[in-house]
Enzyme design. Structure first.
Site, short mmCIF file in Angstrom:
data_model
loop_
_atom_site.label_atom_id
_atom_site.label_comp_id
_atom_site.label_asym_id
_atom_site.label_seq_id
_atom_site.Cartn_x
_atom_site.Cartn_y
_atom_site.Cartn_z
N GLU A 127 4.00 -5.14 7.56
CA GLU A 127 3.08 -4.15 8.14
C GLU A 127 3.32 -3.93 9.63
O GLU A 127 3.14 -2.81 10.13
CB GLU A 127 1.62 -4.60 7.93
CG GLU A 127 1.11 -4.43 6.51
CD GLU A 127 1.37 -5.63 5.62
OE1 GLU A 127 2.23 -6.47 5.98
OE2 GLU A 127 0.73 -5.73 4.56
N GLU A 134 0.07 -9.43 -0.63
CA GLU A 134 -1.34 -9.84 -0.52
C GLU A 134 -2.01 -9.90 -1.90
O GLU A 134 -2.87 -10.73 -2.14
CB GLU A 134 -2.08 -8.87 0.40
CG GLU A 134 -1.60 -8.99 1.84
CD GLU A 134 -2.18 -7.91 2.74
OE1 GLU A 134 -1.82 -6.74 2.52
OE2 GLU A 134 -2.99 -8.23 3.61
N ALA A 174 0.84 -1.19 0.00
CA ALA A 174 0.00 0.00 0.00
C ALA A 174 0.88 1.25 0.00
O ALA A 174 2.01 1.22 0.50
CB ALA A 174 -0.90 -0.01 1.24
N GLY A 191 0.85 -5.13 1.08
CA GLY A 191 -0.26 -5.26 0.13
C GLY A 191 0.18 -5.86 -1.20
O GLY A 191 -0.62 -6.49 -1.89
N1 3HC Z 1 4.40 3.63 0.22
C1 3HC Z 1 4.84 4.85 -0.14
N2 3HC Z 1 6.13 5.15 -0.36
C2 3HC Z 1 7.02 4.15 -0.21
C3 3HC Z 1 6.65 2.86 0.16
C4 3HC Z 1 5.26 2.60 0.37
N3 3HC Z 1 4.81 1.39 0.70
N4 3HC Z 1 7.75 2.10 0.22
C5 3HC Z 1 8.78 2.89 -0.10
N5 3HC Z 1 8.35 4.13 -0.35
C6 3HC Z 1 9.14 5.29 -0.79
C7 3HC Z 1 10.15 5.72 0.26
O1 3HC Z 1 9.56 6.63 1.17
C8 3HC Z 1 11.22 6.36 -0.58
O2 3HC Z 1 10.76 7.65 -0.93
P1 3HC Z 1 11.81 8.85 -1.10
O3 3HC Z 1 12.77 8.42 -2.16
O4 3HC Z 1 10.95 10.01 -1.46
O5 3HC Z 1 12.47 8.98 0.24
C9 3HC Z 1 11.21 5.52 -1.87
O6 3HC Z 1 9.94 4.87 -1.87
C10 3HC Z 1 12.30 4.48 -1.91
O7 3HC Z 1 12.28 3.74 -0.71
P2 3HC Z 1 13.62 3.35 0.09
O8 3HC Z 1 14.54 4.51 0.10
O9 3HC Z 1 13.19 2.77 1.38
O10 3HC Z 1 14.21 2.24 -0.89
P3 3HC Z 1 14.94 0.88 -0.54
O11 3HC Z 1 15.23 0.26 -1.84
O12 3HC Z 1 16.03 1.11 0.45
O13 3HC Z 1 13.84 -0.01 0.22
C11 3HC Z 1 11.69 -1.03 0.55
C12 3HC Z 1 12.69 -0.40 -0.44
C13 3HC Z 1 12.26 -2.32 1.13
C14 3HC Z 1 10.43 -1.33 -0.21
C15 3HC Z 1 11.40 -0.05 1.69
O14 3HC Z 1 11.06 1.20 1.14
C16 3HC Z 1 10.24 -0.47 2.56
O15 3HC Z 1 10.43 -1.23 3.48
N6 3HC Z 1 9.05 0.05 2.28
C17 3HC Z 1 7.88 -0.22 3.07
C18 3HC Z 1 7.27 -1.54 2.70
C19 3HC Z 1 6.05 -1.77 3.53
O16 3HC Z 1 6.04 -1.58 4.73
N7 3HC Z 1 4.96 -2.21 2.89
C20 3HC Z 1 3.73 -2.42 3.55
C21 3HC Z 1 2.91 -1.19 3.44
S1 3HC Z 1 1.46 -1.28 4.43
C22 3HC Z 1 0.39 -2.26 3.52
O17 3HC Z 1 0.75 -2.76 2.50
C23 3HC Z 1 -0.96 -2.41 4.11
C24 3HC Z 1 -1.70 -3.55 3.48
O18 3HC Z 1 -1.57 -4.69 4.27
C25 3HC Z 1 -3.16 -3.20 3.36
#
Ligand code: 3HC
Ligand code: NAI
Length: 702
Positions: A130, A110, A68, A107
């Site tokens: 998450e 998922e 997400a 997501g």
């Molecule tokens: N949503 C929005 N922005 C995101 C994002 C996300 N899920 N994941 C990464 N980004 C953005 C970062 O903020 C960053 O933005 P910036 O360049 O403006 O600072 C850019 O993408 C690149 O991210 P990283 O610098 O972290 O890049 P890496 O390659 O080092 O890492 C990653 C990539 C492993 C994907 C890491 O960004 C990460 O862990 N992201 C979060 C993943 C996550 O938690 N996903 C679950 C979301 S909640 C969900 O899905 C709910 C569902 O169950 C309904």
């Protein structure tokens, strides 16, 4: 540019048999509204097209999808939701195949679980992180994963948040095949086979076999979850996630899904998840330097040199070896070198005996580390990190030598924790190459790296230090030059106040209990005992400062855990409250003419936290930190501040700055300590009815 919308491309392959839906929302394919709407539209088109017999869903770049879009969590929900999209995938009458080309997280994972088949490229990773955002998988993950992989694996993935490899996912039945061939062609060929063999659609929602065991014996779930819940003291999300997984076992699929949705909603609107999301973005913001020109490139680092094989030098060398960068440790003393290298080997051996490192990997890492007494070897380092004794004259001499011998352009860093980085840089004729890289002990474990920007430090040196920090898996935060930088400077306020609490009537165990209950891994006194009281004693003596209780303990030879006694006495590593300490404290109170009183937990908490926030405000005022979020990152990654409370500055905003200002004023008047007087920035924000979160990033005052 996609043909459905800018984020989604729909292509037809194999004479129109196979519809390929490509997600293209760089950098991570976050499932923002446009992407969700595009997938829904592409699916509808594929469903309506009689020529299409199967759909393959894939992503561009390194990501299938990272889940997400976290930035949308603060906005009203817009249809189609991820839930709607996955329901549409699940309900398709034609086979839908996820071609997991890279990382599938949250997501994104998922989404794949909602498809009828899942194929992974060998370097794909699947995870449900998450929990690290104070959430639970809210798009069916808690219902589908246990059905595909069994309850134990589901608990491990959901409660740890750690991703697994494609090969592990295959072994657990989460993916149907790992395909070696180029993506998406190999997936399209697989889809053709599914069609040709008329394979039945495999919907995760219909699977019951892997949750049978947990249905018969509900303790399976609790047993699997217990270690994660223990570690998640004070946090809501793990408990909620467990309830959602229990729903998968106990309820029909649709009811379980509905419950998951409700639990997710409650978490996403709660303070804990907001705090964790703040930390997520703050950590990434911290890497951005407002005045950094866009074209600055870090120097490539292929060899590192560490000077000093002591506690810190050894740990820092391990950081490089752990990521495969050759590193040489330069010492002045043969015995110290031998001891240092042996301590490194011992640390690795401990990891091997605990099973967290293989013996082969230990050998590989040890091969990256060498040691020498020949200072001339500093010439080989692209980066040189100095970690000799904390003495300014010594450090200046070392840097003058470095200036003479290090290769032109090398990054010259000091690990000093208290000394003036500008004074150290001035010992060279290339102060632009000098900065502080302040690792935390144990350096191979702690993730925080304060990068101290000197007044002459070049952008390139700074960019290189940030790149090294990332490469080493650290969380770098750039700070300015001052006594204690950000972390220790704020900590000093807490230490002073903790000592004062003892003199006024509290006991170490009372103060520690309050700080522990707040969510820190340990209280200030247990922490001092661990670090050793003699360190601070020596510094105080040099500076002519007194701390009556701590001084008295040191005079009694109680230096903390290493002498078996400090603020506590130790049975092994377990602290036990000690009547002898009570006596020492009571005497110190009497000497200071203080009548001891009972101090409430609320007062203890305020006095442990608010003075640090006040110092944080001063740090911002002086331009020692660029953003309040940087301070939060320092505290979460360097000092065990509970991430679900977002860091001290975020926490301050959630308490309300007026309340903090008022309490500080009262404590300042009572104690007569001018440092407790509310910082001008705090007063200003209160007057303007604003929070720290409203402050724009600023340049460091160097
Ligand atoms: N949503 C929005 N922005 C995101 C994002 C996300 N899920 N994941 C990464 N980004 C953005 C970062 O903020 C960053 O933005 P910036 O360049 O403006 O600072 C850019 O993408 C690149 O991210 P990283 O610098 O972290 O890049 P890496 O390659 O080092 O890492 C990653 C990539 C492993 C994907 C890491 O960004 C990460 O862990 N992201 C979060 C993943 C996550 O938690 N996903 C679950 C979301 S909640 C969900 O899905 C709910 C569902 O169950 C309904
Ligand atoms: P230490 O005393 O364990 O190690 C220092 C090492 O430097 C010794 O092995 C010594 O032989 C060696 N050394 C001295 N002069 C040298 C020279 N001219 N050339 C090569 N080697 C020389 O000290 P520690 O704790 O590792 O600290 C090192 C630095 O890191 C200090 O600046 C300290 O303030 C800083 N630091 C320490 C932290 C800690 O928790 N110990 C945390 C963060 C920073």
């Amino acid at each position: 540019m996609g043909n459905i919308n800018p984020s989604v491309d729909l292509q037809y392959h194999n004479a129109g048999h196979i519809a390929l839906v490509v997600m293209d929302n760089p950098p991570v394919n976050a499932l923002k509204h446009e992407l969700r709407a595009g997938i829904a539209e592409a699916l509808a088109k594929a469903a309506a097209d009689p020529a299409v017999e199967a759909v393959v869903l894939t992503g561009t770049g390194r990501f299938f999808s990272a889940g997400a879009d976290i930035t949308e969590f603060n906005q009203p929900r817009r249809s189609p939701t991820l839930h709607d999209v996955i329901a549409a995938l699940d309900a398709m009458q034609k086979p839908v195949i996820a071609a997991i080309n890279g990382q599938a997280l949250g997501g994104g994972c998922e989404l794949a679980l909602g498809c009828h088949f899942r194929l992974a490229s060998p370097h794909a990773r699947l995870g449900l992180p998450e929990i690290k955002l104070g959430l639970l998988p809210g798009a069916g993950g808690t219902q589908r994963l246990p059905r595909l992989a069994g309850v134990e694996r589901a608990v491990r993935m959901i409660l740890s948040g750690e991703p697994i490899s494609a090969q592990e996912a295959l072994a657990d039945g989460i993916v149907d095949a790992v395909l070696e061939g180029p993506f998406p062609d190999a997936a399209i060929a697989y889809a053709e086979r599914v069609v040709a063999e008329r394979q039945p659609l495999r919907r995760a929602r219909d699977r019951e076999d892997k949750i049978e065991a947990a249905r018969r014996d509900p303790s399976v779930l609790d047993k699997a979850a217990a270690p994660y819940l223990r570690r998640a003291r004070g946090e809501q999300a793990p408990e909620f996630a467990l309830r959602a997984i229990r729903g998968a076992i106990e309820k029909p699929f649709d009811e379980g899904l509905q419950q998951e949705g409700q639990l997710f909603l409650e978490l996403v609107q709660g303070e804990q998840s907001k705090a964790r999301r703040h930390v997520f973005f703050a950590e990434r913001e911290a890497l951005k330097i407002p005045d950094m020109p866009k074209d600055v490139q870090p120097w490539p680092v292929t060899r590192a040199v560490v000077i000093g094989a002591g506690t810190m030098g050894g740990g820092i060398a391990m950081c490089f070896a752990n990521v495969g960068i050759p590193v040489e440790v330069v010492e002045s003393d043969q015995a110290a070198l031998t001891r240092g290298l042996e301590r490194i080997a011992e640390n690795y051996r401990t990891s091997v005996s605990r099973g967290s490192l293989s013996a082969a990997e230990m050998d590989r890492r040890m091969q990256f580390i060498s040691g020498t007494l020949d200072f001339g070897h500093v010439a080989e380092g692209d980066v040189v990190i100095e970690a000799v004794f904390e003495e300014l004259d010594l450090k200046k001499r070392v840097f003058a030598e470095l200036d003479r011998l290090a290769k032109p352009g090398a990054l010259l860093a000091t690990n000093t924790s208290t000394l003036d980085v500008n004074a150290i840089a001035a010992a060279t004729k290339r102060p632009e190459s000098v900065l502080g890289m302040h690792f935390f002990s144990p350096a191979n474990v702690m993730r925080l790296l304060e990068i101290v920007r000197g007044k002459a430090t070049s952008h390139q040196a700074l960019a290189t230090a940030l790149a090294i920090g990332k490469q080493l898996g650290k969380v770098p935060v750039v700070v300015g030059v001052c006594d204690g930088f950000v972390g220790n400077r704020m900590l000093a306020r807490r230490t002073t106040e903790a000592e004062r609490l003892l003199l006024e009537g509290a006991l170490p165990q009372e103060v520690d209990a309050v700080v522990y209950d707040f969510g820190f891994p340990m209280g200030p006194f247990a922490m001092s005992d661990l670090a050793g009281l003699d360190v601070g004693w020596r510094i105080r003596k040099a500076r002519g400062v007194k701390a009556p209780v701590s001084d008295a303990l040191c005079e009694a030879g109680r230096f903390g855990q290493k002498t078996g006694a400090g603020y506590y006495r130790y049975e092994g590593r377990t602290p036990v409250p000690d009547p002898e300490v009570e006596r020492i404290i009571a005497e110190a109170s009497a000497r200071a003419g203080i009548t001891r009183r009972k101090i409430s937990s609320q007062e203890i908490l305020e006095r442990m936290i608010y003075p640090m926030i006040n110092e944080g405000a001063r740090i911002l005022e002086e331009g020692i930190a660029m953003r309040p979020g940087d301070i939060d990152v320092v505290w979460v990654y360097g000092y065990g501040w509970p991430a679900w409370r977002g860091g001290p500055m975020f926490f301050a905003d959630s308490v309300g700055l007026r309340q903090i200002r008022d309490r500080l004023k009262e404590y300042a008047e009572r104690s007569g300590d001018p440092l407790l007087q509310p910082a001008p920035l705090l007063e200003k924000l209160v007057a303007e009815n604003r929070g720290f979160g409203s402050l724009a990033p600023q340049r460091l005052a160097t």
